[in-house]
Scaffold this active site. Structure first.
Site, PDB file in Angstrom:
ATOM      1  N   ARG A   7       0.152  -9.783  -4.034  1.00 37.10           N
ATOM      2  CA  ARG A   7       1.335  -9.768  -5.023  1.00 37.10           C
ATOM      3  C   ARG A   7       1.498  -8.518  -5.651  1.00 37.10           C
ATOM      4  O   ARG A   7       0.666  -8.009  -6.215  1.00 37.10           O
ATOM      5  CB  ARG A   7       1.205 -10.869  -5.978  1.00 37.10           C
ATOM      6  CG  ARG A   7       1.263 -12.300  -5.468  1.00 37.10           C
ATOM      7  CD  ARG A   7       2.633 -12.886  -5.081  1.00 37.10           C
ATOM      8  NE  ARG A   7       2.717 -14.032  -4.811  1.00 37.10           N
ATOM      9  CZ  ARG A   7       2.414 -14.621  -3.418  1.00 37.10           C
ATOM     10  NH1 ARG A   7       2.081 -13.708  -2.547  1.00 37.10           N
ATOM     11  NH2 ARG A   7       2.522 -15.677  -3.043  1.00 37.10           N
TER      12      ARG A   7
ATOM     13  N   ASP B 252       2.168  -4.347   0.988  1.00 39.62           N
ATOM     14  CA  ASP B 252       3.194  -5.327   1.547  1.00 39.62           C
ATOM     15  C   ASP B 252       3.913  -6.190   0.591  1.00 39.62           C
ATOM     16  O   ASP B 252       4.697  -7.149   0.927  1.00 39.62           O
ATOM     17  CB  ASP B 252       2.321  -6.265   2.421  1.00 39.62           C
ATOM     18  CG  ASP B 252       3.189  -7.448   3.267  1.00 39.62           C
ATOM     19  OD1 ASP B 252       3.892  -6.820   3.854  1.00 39.62           O
ATOM     20  OD2 ASP B 252       2.933  -8.593   3.010  1.00 39.62           O
TER      21      ASP B 252
ATOM     22  N   GLU C 208      10.125  -6.863  -5.870  1.00 41.68           N
ATOM     23  CA  GLU C 208      10.675  -7.015  -4.675  1.00 41.68           C
ATOM     24  C   GLU C 208      11.832  -8.099  -4.442  1.00 41.68           C
ATOM     25  O   GLU C 208      12.631  -8.331  -3.756  1.00 41.68           O
ATOM     26  CB  GLU C 208       9.663  -7.738  -3.625  1.00 41.68           C
ATOM     27  CG  GLU C 208       9.061  -8.812  -4.020  1.00 41.68           C
ATOM     28  CD  GLU C 208       7.781  -9.365  -2.962  1.00 41.68           C
ATOM     29  OE1 GLU C 208       6.895  -8.785  -2.897  1.00 41.68           O
ATOM     30  OE2 GLU C 208       7.911 -10.332  -2.362  1.00 41.68           O
TER      31      GLU C 208
ATOM     32  N   HIS D 210       6.519  -7.909   2.601  1.00 42.98           N
ATOM     33  CA  HIS D 210       5.983  -9.257   2.396  1.00 42.98           C
ATOM     34  C   HIS D 210       5.735  -9.838   3.807  1.00 42.98           C
ATOM     35  O   HIS D 210       6.433 -11.097   3.915  1.00 42.98           O
ATOM     36  CB  HIS D 210       6.707  -9.979   1.361  1.00 42.98           C
ATOM     37  CG  HIS D 210       5.926 -11.078   0.669  1.00 42.98           C
ATOM     38  ND1 HIS D 210       5.986 -11.225  -0.697  1.00 42.98           N
ATOM     39  CD2 HIS D 210       4.945 -11.989   1.198  1.00 42.98           C
ATOM     40  CE1 HIS D 210       5.147 -12.061  -0.992  1.00 42.98           C
ATOM     41  NE2 HIS D 210       4.423 -12.627   0.089  1.00 42.98           N
TER      42      HIS D 210
HETATM   43  N1  LIG Z   1       1.567 -10.908   1.627  1.00 40.70           N
HETATM   44  C1  LIG Z   1       1.751 -12.145   1.977  1.00 40.70           C
HETATM   45  O1  LIG Z   1       2.239 -12.407   3.054  1.00 40.70           O
HETATM   46  C2  LIG Z   1       0.538 -13.208   1.366  1.00 40.70           C
HETATM   47  C3  LIG Z   1       0.458 -14.565   2.117  1.00 40.70           C
HETATM   48  C4  LIG Z   1      -0.317 -15.256   1.575  1.00 40.70           C
HETATM   49  C5  LIG Z   1      -1.167 -15.012   0.382  1.00 40.70           C
HETATM   50  N2  LIG Z   1      -0.850 -13.935  -0.349  1.00 40.70           N
HETATM   51  C6  LIG Z   1      -1.586 -13.652  -1.400  1.00 40.70           C
HETATM   52  O2  LIG Z   1      -2.781 -13.536  -1.480  1.00 40.70           O
HETATM   53  C7  LIG Z   1      -3.601 -14.247  -2.617  1.00 40.70           C
HETATM   54  C8  LIG Z   1      -5.026 -14.376  -2.025  1.00 40.70           C
HETATM   55  O3  LIG Z   1      -5.021 -15.743  -1.177  1.00 40.70           O
HETATM   56  P1  LIG Z   1      -6.116 -16.630  -0.732  1.00 40.70           P
HETATM   57  O4  LIG Z   1      -5.487 -17.649   0.245  1.00 40.70           O
HETATM   58  O5  LIG Z   1      -7.110 -15.668  -0.419  1.00 40.70           O
HETATM   59  O6  LIG Z   1      -6.418 -17.311  -2.046  1.00 40.70           O
HETATM   60  P2  LIG Z   1      -7.804 -17.884  -2.690  1.00 40.70           P
HETATM   61  O7  LIG Z   1      -7.236 -18.910  -3.712  1.00 40.70           O
HETATM   62  O8  LIG Z   1      -8.309 -18.402  -1.278  1.00 40.70           O
HETATM   63  O9  LIG Z   1      -8.441 -16.696  -3.194  1.00 40.70           O
HETATM   64  C9  LIG Z   1      -8.256 -15.844  -4.326  1.00 40.70           C
HETATM   65  C10 LIG Z   1      -9.420 -15.318  -4.858  1.00 40.70           C
HETATM   66  O10 LIG Z   1      -9.229 -14.604  -6.073  1.00 40.70           O
HETATM   67  C11 LIG Z   1     -10.148 -15.109  -7.145  1.00 40.70           C
HETATM   68  N3  LIG Z   1      -9.546 -14.496  -8.572  1.00 40.70           N
HETATM   69  C12 LIG Z   1      -8.953 -15.228  -9.307  1.00 40.70           C
HETATM   70  N4  LIG Z   1      -8.771 -14.728 -10.520  1.00 40.70           N
HETATM   71  C13 LIG Z   1      -9.390 -13.404 -10.248  1.00 40.70           C
HETATM   72  C14 LIG Z   1      -9.730 -12.331 -11.117  1.00 40.70           C
HETATM   73  N5  LIG Z   1      -9.317 -12.122 -12.337  1.00 40.70           N
HETATM   74  N6  LIG Z   1     -10.276 -11.283 -10.712  1.00 40.70           N
HETATM   75  C15 LIG Z   1     -10.712 -11.213  -9.308  1.00 40.70           C
HETATM   76  N7  LIG Z   1     -10.533 -12.322  -8.504  1.00 40.70           N
HETATM   77  C16 LIG Z   1      -9.965 -13.305  -8.996  1.00 40.70           C
HETATM   78  C17 LIG Z   1     -10.210 -16.217  -6.731  1.00 40.70           C
HETATM   79  O11 LIG Z   1     -11.564 -16.696  -7.671  1.00 40.70           O
HETATM   80  C18 LIG Z   1     -10.530 -16.600  -5.354  1.00 40.70           C
HETATM   81  O12 LIG Z   1     -11.821 -16.327  -4.933  1.00 40.70           O
HETATM   82  C19 LIG Z   1      -2.654 -15.246  -2.705  1.00 40.70           C
HETATM   83  O13 LIG Z   1      -2.774 -15.639  -4.317  1.00 40.70           O
HETATM   84  C20 LIG Z   1      -1.258 -14.584  -2.609  1.00 40.70           C
HETATM   85  O14 LIG Z   1      -0.744 -14.077  -3.860  1.00 40.70           O
HETATM   86  C21 LIG Z   1       0.017 -13.130   0.227  1.00 40.70           C
END
Ligand SMILES: NC(=O)c1ccc[n+]([C@@H]2O[C@H](COP(=O)([O-])OP(=O)(O)OC[C@H]3O[C@@H](n4cnc5c(N)ncnc54)[C@H](O)[C@@H]3O)[C@@H](O)[C@H]2O)c1
Length: 330
Positions: free
Chosen positions: A233, A257, A262, A294
């Site tokens: 994000r 991305d 955005e 994105h």
């Molecule tokens: N660019 C895109 O098209 C796109 C698509 C999907 C997801 N995303 C982003 O990717 C992120 C991750 O997705 P995911 O499916 O792996 O989620 P997920 O919930 O499986 O993993 C997120 C990880 O971040 C950790 N986390 C939480 N707080 C934290 C902190 N303060 N410091 C470090 N780590 C921390 C969590 O413990 C977890 O392990 C989503 O939150 C979303 O914002 C982007």
């Protein structure tokens, strides 16, 4: 259910229509949800939202007043929803808890290697029959230390791919991933990760505690020539601070991305208008920055699962079944 789908593009409609198979009455608008456009949902039972549709307290109030009782967010991240406000207005919010994490992890690796080997620049050159190599020098990725911030579903797959390249892995997360530990990942503080990584990839969610986790202070302790990849994000990165470090020549490369401002720009064709966002214009102008709008999630597999889960969420909401994708205010 009668459902208004906000921020629709042709690809959203085709995947949602295919997954719907007549279960719900879907209507589509290209408008993004905000205080003005909330009125469009009057008379609908539910709305379907994407990442830049904003459901804040006043928007929730308007949606509820118009009869909306469910929000189906067609993404995993849901920082655009005020869940406490939704609860106050008896609106059930659901998301797509799981879809191909490979889509995003593989895209992050694509940004990384495109920047490293200057593939985007090479493509521009060869299109003009310029076959020189000067300026295209990259590094072997093998042996370079990769720091993964957030080792959840996407971060863990990214780590596995980078392990395949032969990279030592550092991780930072509030909880450790067994899969990453098995790859030999060393969990360290964010500060340690920033100090020791050649490549940093962000996969943590946007939360109050992760907002601007990459800022002037944190960038100052990174290695000169560091590569930063953000497919999570935009709000994780203080973009103005990042620009300062790019200008000073500190950053080796930056792949983004996502961008904190955005909304209203990404997913739109603005090629005929004057770009009024100086920060974005500046970012795009740097030769060692690669910015995409994105699109990391955007694979056939991910879109299919997103559509199917969204339609199932709506069916479950209609039946009063609270499935695992229901979001609750913490
Ligand atoms: N660019 C895109 O098209 C796109 C698509 C999907 C997801 N995303 C982003 O990717 C992120 C991750 O997705 P995911 O499916 O792996 O989620 P997920 O919930 O499986 O993993 C997120 C990880 O971040 C950790 N986390 C939480 N707080 C934290 C902190 N303060 N410091 C470090 N780590 C921390 C969590 O413990 C977890 O392990 C989503 O939150 C979303 O914002 C982007």
């Amino acid at each position: 259910m009668r459902v208004l789908v906000y921020d629709t593009h042709s690809y959203d409609q085709s995947f949602l229509d295919a997954a719907n198979a007549g279960r719900h009455e879907l209507a589509y608008t290209s408008a993004q949800l905000d205080q003005q456009t909330a009125a469009l949902a009057a008379g609908y039972d539910a709305v379907c939202l994407f990442v830049n549709d904003h459901a804040s307290e006043p928007v929730m109030a308007k949606l509820a007043a118009g009869g909306v009782r469910a929000i189906a967010q067609r993404s995993t991240g849901y920082n655009n929803l005020d869940l406490a406000a939704a609860a106050r207005h008896n609106i059930t919010c659901m998301r797509v808890g799981f879809y191909s994490p490979y889509a995003v992890a593989e895209f992050a690796v694509g940004l990384l290697q495109t920047l490293n080997r200057r593939i985007h620049r090479a493509h521009n050159r060869t299109r003009e029959f310029n076959f020189r190599l000067a300026g295209l020098l990259g590094h072997d990725i093998h042996g370079r230390t990769v720091g993964v911030v957030g080792t959840g579903k996407i971060g863990a797959i990214f780590a596995r791919i980078m392990h395949g390249f032969g990279c030592p892995l550092l991780g930072h997360d509030v909880r450790q991933s067994q899969a990453c530990l098995e790859l030999g990942m060393e969990y360290v503080s964010l500060e340690d990760l920033l100090r020791r990584s050649d490549i940093i990839s962000l996969h943590a969610p946007l939360l109050p505690e992760t907002h601007h986790m990459i800022n002037a202070e944190s960038l100052a302790i990174t290695r000169p020539g560091v590569m930063l990849i953000n497919t999570s994000r935009g709000g994780l990165v203080d973009t103005e601070a990042l620009i300062g470090f790019i200008q000073r020549g500190h950053m080796g490369a930056v792949g983004l991305d996502v961008y904190e401002e955005e909304e209203g720009k990404f997913f739109r064709d603005l090629s005929d208008s004057v770009m009024d966002d100086d920060v974005l214009a500046r970012l795009i102008s740097f030769p060692n920055v690669l910015l995409t709008s994105h699109q990391a999630f955007f694979t056939h597999e991910a879109m299919t699962t997103i559509a199917e889960t969204t339609l199932q969420n709506l069916s479950d909401a209609e039946a009063g079944t609270l499935n695992e994708n229901v979001l609750r205010a913490s």
